[in-house]
Design a protein around this motif. Structure first.
Motif, PDB file in Angstrom:
ATOM      1  N   ALA A  69       0.824  -1.216   0.000  1.00 25.75           N
ATOM      2  CA  ALA A  69       0.000   0.000   0.000  1.00 25.75           C
ATOM      3  C   ALA A  69       0.856   1.264   0.000  1.00 25.75           C
ATOM      4  O   ALA A  69       0.357   2.351  -0.248  1.00 25.75           O
ATOM      5  N   ASN A  70       2.153   1.125   0.287  1.00 18.24           N
ATOM      6  CA  ASN A  70       3.052   2.277   0.331  1.00 18.24           C
ATOM      7  C   ASN A  70       4.020   2.310  -0.842  1.00 18.24           C
ATOM      8  O   ASN A  70       5.065   2.951  -0.769  1.00 18.24           O
ATOM      9  N   ILE A  71       3.696   1.597  -1.924  1.00 15.55           N
ATOM     10  CA  ILE A  71       4.454   1.662  -3.176  1.00 15.55           C
ATOM     11  C   ILE A  71       3.517   2.271  -4.207  1.00 15.55           C
ATOM     12  O   ILE A  71       2.424   1.759  -4.436  1.00 15.55           O
ATOM     13  N   ASP A  78      -0.687   7.175  -6.030  1.00 12.39           N
ATOM     14  CA  ASP A  78      -0.784   5.936  -6.797  1.00 12.39           C
ATOM     15  C   ASP A  78      -1.677   6.106  -8.029  1.00 12.39           C
ATOM     16  O   ASP A  78      -2.679   6.811  -7.989  1.00 12.39           O
ATOM     17  N   ALA A  79      -1.312   5.461  -9.115  1.00 10.96           N
ATOM     18  CA  ALA A  79      -2.131   5.416 -10.332  1.00 10.96           C
ATOM     19  C   ALA A  79      -2.431   3.954 -10.653  1.00 10.96           C
ATOM     20  O   ALA A  79      -1.630   3.076 -10.355  1.00 10.96           O
ATOM     21  N   ASN A  99       7.343   4.676   0.349  1.00 13.88           N
ATOM     22  CA  ASN A  99       7.701   5.091   1.697  1.00 13.88           C
ATOM     23  C   ASN A  99       8.843   4.214   2.199  1.00 13.88           C
ATOM     24  O   ASN A  99       9.093   3.135   1.663  1.00 13.88           O
ATOM     25  N   ALA A 100       9.501   4.666   3.224  1.00 19.00           N
ATOM     26  CA  ALA A 100      10.671   3.962   3.751  1.00 19.00           C
ATOM     27  C   ALA A 100      10.295   2.613   4.355  1.00 19.00           C
ATOM     28  O   ALA A 100       9.212   2.447   4.904  1.00 19.00           O
ATOM     29  N   GLY A 101      11.218   1.665   4.247  1.00 16.44           N
ATOM     30  CA  GLY A 101      11.112   0.413   4.975  1.00 16.44           C
ATOM     31  C   GLY A 101      11.556   0.659   6.407  1.00 16.44           C
ATOM     32  O   GLY A 101      11.876   1.786   6.787  1.00 16.44           O
ATOM     33  N   ALA A 102      11.609  -0.383   7.197  1.00 16.16           N
ATOM     34  CA  ALA A 102      12.025  -0.252   8.594  1.00 16.16           C
ATOM     35  C   ALA A 102      13.048  -1.327   8.910  1.00 16.16           C
ATOM     36  O   ALA A 102      13.054  -2.391   8.287  1.00 16.16           O
ATOM     37  N   ASP A 103      13.910  -1.042   9.873  1.00 13.16           N
ATOM     38  CA  ASP A 103      14.925  -2.018  10.286  1.00 13.16           C
ATOM     39  C   ASP A 103      14.847  -2.204  11.787  1.00 13.16           C
ATOM     40  O   ASP A 103      15.098  -1.266  12.545  1.00 13.16           O
ATOM     41  N   SER A 104      14.480  -3.417  12.210  1.00 13.22           N
ATOM     42  CA  SER A 104      14.409  -3.702  13.644  1.00 13.22           C
ATOM     43  C   SER A 104      15.793  -3.972  14.225  1.00 13.22           C
ATOM     44  O   SER A 104      15.969  -3.960  15.430  1.00 13.22           O
TER      45      SER A 104
END
Length: 161
Positions: free
Chosen positions: A42-44, A53-54, A68-73
């Motif tokens: 949903a964030n691409i 989005d189109a 949007n950015a990914g996350a790193d745990s």
């Protein structure tokens, strides 16, 4: 070694007379074995470098995307992304004329494809790397469909004065 734990290399010197120096240690390194997460589908954002989005395009060549950015745990943080304009939504199968773009830090991408066909759905896929070299799985957008067919004109019987 345990992920998230900092380890140090320490040395001391013993001479031939048995004298012993004090310990000297490195500044350490932290183990990171946790793969980062990629942005959710949903964030691409297909066909946009501005996070909009189109779902349809009349172009069989122009591609763009943002995410949007990914996350790193893990403790090392996000390094960069790979992005792929794909003909499948389960990973990266490059659309003809495109290649996987690696080392992306801008979170936007553009490409020129060859061979996209009307009526076919295509996807933007992203994976994330952290600073320790761990990599997420590919995550793909909800897709966009090529439509190069003009709509039919209304018939004169459907035009009312």
């Amino acid at each position: 070694m345990t992920s998230g734990t900092t380890y140090y290399t320490c040395v001391r010197v013993v001479d031939n007379a048995g004298n012993v120096s004090g310990w000297v240690c490195s500044n350490g390194f932290t183990v990171d074995t946790a793969a980062p997460s990629a942005p959710t589908s949903a964030n691409i954002f297909d066909l946009s470098t501005t996070l909009v989005d189109a779902t349809w395009s009349s172009s069989t060549t122009a591609l763009s995307a943002s995410w949007n950015a990914g996350a790193d745990s893990g403790p090392s943080g996000i390094r960069d992304y790979d992005v792929c304009f794909s003909s499948i939504n389960t990973g990266c199968t490059n659309i003809a004329g495109t290649t996987t773009q690696t080392g992306n830090t801008a979170r936007t991408a553009t490409a020129t494809a060859t061979g996209m066909t009307s009526g076919t759905t295509y996807y933007t896929c992203v994976r994330t790397y952290d600073n320790a070299g761990n990599v997420s799985a590919w995550v793909c957008s909800n897709g966009f469909t090529i439509d190069t067919s003009a709509p039919s004109a209304p018939t004169s019987a459907n035009i009312f004065d």
